[in-house]
Design a protein around this motif. Structure first.
Motif, PDB file in Angstrom:
ATOM      1  N   GLN A 241       0.825  -1.199   0.000  1.00 20.15           N
ATOM      2  CA  GLN A 241       0.000   0.000   0.000  1.00 20.15           C
ATOM      3  C   GLN A 241       0.865   1.257   0.000  1.00 20.15           C
ATOM      4  OE1 GLN A 241      -1.905   1.149   3.663  1.00 20.15           O
ATOM      5  NE2 GLN A 241      -3.807   1.733   2.618  1.00 20.15           N
ATOM      6  N   VAL A 242       1.934   1.252   0.783  1.00 17.67           N
ATOM      7  CA  VAL A 242       2.826   2.410   0.865  1.00 17.67           C
ATOM      8  C   VAL A 242       3.506   2.666  -0.476  1.00 17.67           C
ATOM      9  CG1 VAL A 242       4.916   3.326   1.950  1.00 17.67           C
ATOM     10  CG2 VAL A 242       3.215   2.116   3.331  1.00 17.67           C
ATOM     11  N   GLU A 243       3.951   1.601  -1.142  1.00 15.81           N
ATOM     12  CA  GLU A 243       4.618   1.751  -2.437  1.00 15.81           C
ATOM     13  C   GLU A 243       3.657   2.293  -3.492  1.00 15.81           C
ATOM     14  OE1 GLU A 243       8.046  -1.745  -2.360  1.00 15.81           O
ATOM     15  OE2 GLU A 243       5.957  -2.292  -2.743  1.00 15.81           O
ATOM     16  N   LEU A 244       2.437   1.770  -3.496  1.00 11.42           N
ATOM     17  CA  LEU A 244       1.463   2.243  -4.471  1.00 11.42           C
ATOM     18  C   LEU A 244       1.101   3.695  -4.212  1.00 11.42           C
ATOM     19  CD1 LEU A 244      -0.398   1.856  -6.841  1.00 11.42           C
ATOM     20  CD2 LEU A 244      -2.058   0.726  -5.335  1.00 11.42           C
ATOM     21  N   PHE A 245       0.943   4.057  -2.958  1.00  9.17           N
ATOM     22  CA  PHE A 245       0.633   5.444  -2.627  1.00  9.17           C
ATOM     23  C   PHE A 245       1.766   6.368  -3.074  1.00  9.17           C
ATOM     24  CE2 PHE A 245       0.639   9.079   0.321  1.00  9.17           C
ATOM     25  CZ  PHE A 245      -0.619   9.575   0.067  1.00  9.17           C
ATOM     26  N   ALA A 246       3.014   5.944  -2.859  1.00  6.16           N
ATOM     27  CA  ALA A 246       4.165   6.753  -3.282  1.00  6.16           C
ATOM     28  C   ALA A 246       4.182   6.937  -4.797  1.00  6.16           C
ATOM     29  CB  ALA A 246       5.461   6.100  -2.811  1.00  6.16           C
ATOM     30  N   LEU A 247       3.833   5.881  -5.532  1.00  8.26           N
ATOM     31  CA  LEU A 247       3.781   5.971  -6.992  1.00  8.26           C
ATOM     32  C   LEU A 247       2.692   6.956  -7.430  1.00  8.26           C
ATOM     33  CD1 LEU A 247       4.438   5.131  -9.879  1.00  8.26           C
ATOM     34  CD2 LEU A 247       2.981   3.120  -9.567  1.00  8.26           C
ATOM     35  N   LEU A 248       1.530   6.886  -6.790  1.00  6.10           N
ATOM     36  CA  LEU A 248       0.442   7.809  -7.132  1.00  6.10           C
ATOM     37  C   LEU A 248       0.857   9.251  -6.869  1.00  6.10           C
ATOM     38  CD1 LEU A 248      -2.627   5.832  -5.670  1.00  6.10           C
ATOM     39  CD2 LEU A 248      -1.927   6.014  -8.063  1.00  6.10           C
ATOM     40  N   CYS A 249       1.615   9.482  -5.808  1.00 12.80           N
ATOM     41  CA  CYS A 249       2.095  10.837  -5.500  1.00 12.80           C
ATOM     42  C   CYS A 249       3.077  11.328  -6.568  1.00 12.80           C
ATOM     43  CB  CYS A 249       2.751  10.867  -4.130  1.00 12.80           C
ATOM     44  SG  CYS A 249       1.602  10.692  -2.747  1.00 12.80           S
ATOM     45  N   ARG A 250       3.961  10.441  -7.017  1.00  9.61           N
ATOM     46  CA  ARG A 250       4.918  10.841  -8.066  1.00  9.61           C
ATOM     47  C   ARG A 250       4.193  11.157  -9.367  1.00  9.61           C
ATOM     48  NH1 ARG A 250       8.004   6.632  -5.737  1.00  9.61           N
ATOM     49  NH2 ARG A 250       7.442   5.175  -7.413  1.00  9.61           N
ATOM     50  N   LEU A 251       3.185  10.368  -9.694  1.00 10.70           N
ATOM     51  CA  LEU A 251       2.390  10.641 -10.898  1.00 10.70           C
ATOM     52  C   LEU A 251       1.684  11.990 -10.785  1.00 10.70           C
ATOM     53  CD1 LEU A 251       0.783   7.189 -11.784  1.00 10.70           C
ATOM     54  CD2 LEU A 251       2.177   8.600 -13.305  1.00 10.70           C
ATOM     55  N   ALA A 252       1.099  12.241  -9.630  1.00 16.08           N
ATOM     56  CA  ALA A 252       0.398  13.517  -9.435  1.00 16.08           C
ATOM     57  C   ALA A 252       1.362  14.684  -9.567  1.00 16.08           C
ATOM     58  CB  ALA A 252      -0.287  13.532  -8.067  1.00 16.08           C
ATOM     59  N   ASP A 253       2.570  14.527  -9.039  1.00 15.40           N
ATOM     60  CA  ASP A 253       3.583  15.585  -9.157  1.00 15.40           C
ATOM     61  C   ASP A 253       3.913  15.871 -10.624  1.00 15.40           C
ATOM     62  OD1 ASP A 253       3.788  15.958  -6.468  1.00 15.40           O
ATOM     63  OD2 ASP A 253       5.564  14.703  -6.201  1.00 15.40           O
ATOM     64  N   GLU A 254       4.124  14.808 -11.404  1.00 12.30           N
ATOM     65  CA  GLU A 254       4.464  15.010 -12.814  1.00 12.30           C
ATOM     66  C   GLU A 254       3.304  15.643 -13.573  1.00 12.30           C
ATOM     67  OE1 GLU A 254       5.917  12.674 -16.885  1.00 12.30           O
ATOM     68  OE2 GLU A 254       5.606  11.525 -15.028  1.00 12.30           O
ATOM     69  N   LEU A 255       2.096  15.167 -13.303  1.00 14.19           N
ATOM     70  CA  LEU A 255       0.932  15.706 -13.995  1.00 14.19           C
ATOM     71  C   LEU A 255       0.711  17.176 -13.636  1.00 14.19           C
ATOM     72  CD1 LEU A 255      -1.404  12.614 -13.602  1.00 14.19           C
ATOM     73  CD2 LEU A 255      -0.660  13.592 -15.780  1.00 14.19           C
ATOM     74  N   LEU A 256       0.917  17.530 -12.379  1.00 15.65           N
ATOM     75  CA  LEU A 256       0.766  18.924 -11.969  1.00 15.65           C
ATOM     76  C   LEU A 256       1.833  19.790 -12.626  1.00 15.65           C
ATOM     77  CD1 LEU A 256      -0.576  21.113 -10.314  1.00 15.65           C
ATOM     78  CD2 LEU A 256       0.830  20.431  -8.354  1.00 15.65           C
ATOM     79  N   PHE A 257       3.063  19.310 -12.682  1.00 12.64           N
ATOM     80  CA  PHE A 257       4.137  20.062 -13.330  1.00 12.64           C
ATOM     81  C   PHE A 257       3.806  20.320 -14.801  1.00 12.64           C
ATOM     82  CE2 PHE A 257       8.110  20.254 -15.756  1.00 12.64           C
ATOM     83  CZ  PHE A 257       8.742  21.316 -15.118  1.00 12.64           C
ATOM     84  N   ARG A 258       3.197  19.329 -15.457  1.00 10.36           N
ATOM     85  CA  ARG A 258       2.814  19.513 -16.861  1.00 10.36           C
ATOM     86  C   ARG A 258       1.731  20.578 -17.010  1.00 10.36           C
ATOM     87  NH1 ARG A 258       3.491  14.237 -20.698  1.00 10.36           N
ATOM     88  NH2 ARG A 258       5.448  13.472 -19.804  1.00 10.36           N
TER      89      ARG A 258
END
Length: 458
Positions: A241-258
């Motif tokens: 669960q922690v790993e998946l949550f971390a991945l979702l956070c990284r995706l959100a960061d990239e999408l927000l930067f875009r």
């Protein structure tokens, strides 16, 4: 409408559904959802049907189940249809304050559509689903709760009849080429009212000269390259669960930067202040990310990310903690994915949808509302012109695409309120249910039709 401060500890609840009330809307104390539903129902002259006994339960969680009973209760509780502005824009008419009492006969005339028929000499506008299975606005046969203005016409019957070919062309020319400070008397999406109402058969036509360059400018501002966040997991690895949550956070960061980079490339970037851009981005970034995930990045989100979430097995505690609100959100996300799957929104349409959603003049704290309104109208019309030109045999395509925006706005607002520990399970459930649809689409199968949602535990 009279509203209360967000931080006020006010115990008042909506008289329609019992949700937290936000103020006095159209004469009675109600929530934002019921306020918007009542306005859309009256402005769009919708006629609903009840499949039961016209006495359905009205609660925050049940209110979308039956549109008929929801509108009926709005009228019975005294919501004042005369308080809705005739132009359909935000804000009521101040001359009508307080609830109204109307007779059962008047209520029946409204519910049956008889009053609407007598008010207009044109046939009824058929935007509502009238209880059938072709709903385009909500998975539970209910209109979405967003604040995006409805594309349906609110013109008077006389004005509608005046919109002909020559008149429309003249206004289009003024609309596309006019300076930003020119006031517009008509919303651009009303120009093809006659065609959408069935008065005119859709005819192949040429694209309006200015539409193509405006659309291409928006597409050029988009970053269509695949997402760079790694989403590859080796076979046999069990994702926590922690790993998946971390991945979702990284995706959100990239999408927000875009999204931040996108703003700087917009063709109208120099026309608005940095303060307004900051205000718009802070209010719409969740919606922009959700829209991009359902369209240009769907191959990775519903392919690569779905492969990762498949390797995550939620615990019994996580399954038991999955709230009813999260379940409802899951079902609505699955519905919207299938809607976009069916429409196959092009990059050009996506770029226009994104700009229209971003240019939301109803957001608080903006300094130049009129300029935003003009930009919003410009791209609304451009999108309509492009879509009707590109898909002449799909006359309802443009309204269907636009009706996705309020649903995205509503769900983005709900997503940010989901407890963080529930996000991994929510994404697993949604992506698992949608992946089979995506695979069939990628292999050339026909668009998938809505089916029963998959349980989060699967």
């Amino acid at each position: 409408a009279h509203t209360w401060p967000d931080d006020a500890a006010d115990p008042r609840v909506c008289l329609i559904c019992g949700d937290r009330a936000t103020g006095l809307h159209y004469g009675i104390i109600s929530c934002e959802g019921c306020k918007g539903f009542f306005k859309r129902s009256i402005c769009n002259k919708r006629v609903y049907r009840c499949s039961r006994d016209k006495n359905c339960e009205m609660s925050r969680k049940q209110r979308n189940r039956c549109q008929y009973c929801r509108l009926l209760k709005c009228l019975q509780m005294g919501m004042n249809r005369k308080a809705i502005r005739e132009d359909g824009m935000p804000g009521g008419r101040n001359k009508s304050i307080g609830p109204v009492q109307i007779t059962d006969e008047e209520i029946e005339r409204i519910m049956s559509g008889q009053e609407f028929k007598e008010e207009a000499s044109l046939p009824e506008h058929t935007w509502s689903n009238n209880g059938d299975s072709s709903d385009h606005s909500s998975p539970s046969n209910g209109a979405s709760e967003g604040n995006q203005p409805s594309p349906a016409s609110t013109l008077s019957s006389n004005r509608s009849l005046e919109i002909g070919g020559g008149y429309t062309a003249a206004v289009r020319d003024q609309y596309i080429n006019a300076p930003m400070n020119t006031p517009y008397q008509l919303l651009p999406h009303l120009f093809s009212y006659a065609a959408q109402s069935g008065l005119l058969a859709p005819q192949p036509r040429s694209l309006y000269p200015q539409s193509h360059p405006l659309v291409m400018q928006l597409v050029a501002a988009e970053d269509l390259a695949p997402l760079a966040t790694p989403m590859l997991i080796e076979d046999g690895y069990k994702v926590t669960q922690v790993e998946l949550f971390a991945l979702l956070c990284r995706l959100a960061d990239e999408l927000l930067f875009r999204q931040i980079s996108w703003i700087k490339k917009l063709p109208f970037f120099c026309e608005l202040s940095i303060e307004d851009y900051t205000c718009l981005l802070s209010s719409t970034w969740q919606e922009l990310i959700l829209l991009s995930c359902l369209t240009i990045y769907s191959a990775q989100i519903f392919g690569d990310l779905a492969d990762v979430t498949a390797k995550y097995t939620p615990s019994d505690e996580e399954l038991q903690g999955f709230s009813e609100d999260s379940m409802e959100l899951m079902e609505r996300l699955i519905y919207l994915f299938r809607k976009f799957h069916q429409l196959k929104v092009s990059n050009e349409e996506y770029a226009c949808m994104k700009a229209i959603n971003f240019l939301n003049q109803d957001i608080r704290g903006l300094t130049n509302v009129s300029q935003l309104e003009q930009l919003n109208k410009r791209y609304w019309y451009v999108c309509q012109d492009y879509t009707e030109y590109k898909y002449p045999h799909q006359p309802k395509r443009f309204p269907e695409i636009m009706m996705c925006l309020p649903e995205i706005r509503f769900m983005a607002g709900k997503l940010v309120n989901v407890p963080l520990e529930q996000l991994p399970l929510l994404f697993k459930a949604v992506l698992h249910s949608c992946k089979s649809s995506f695979i069939s689409n990628r292999t050339g199968s026909s668009p998938c039709m809505p089916t029963t949602a998959t349980s989060p535990g699967n």
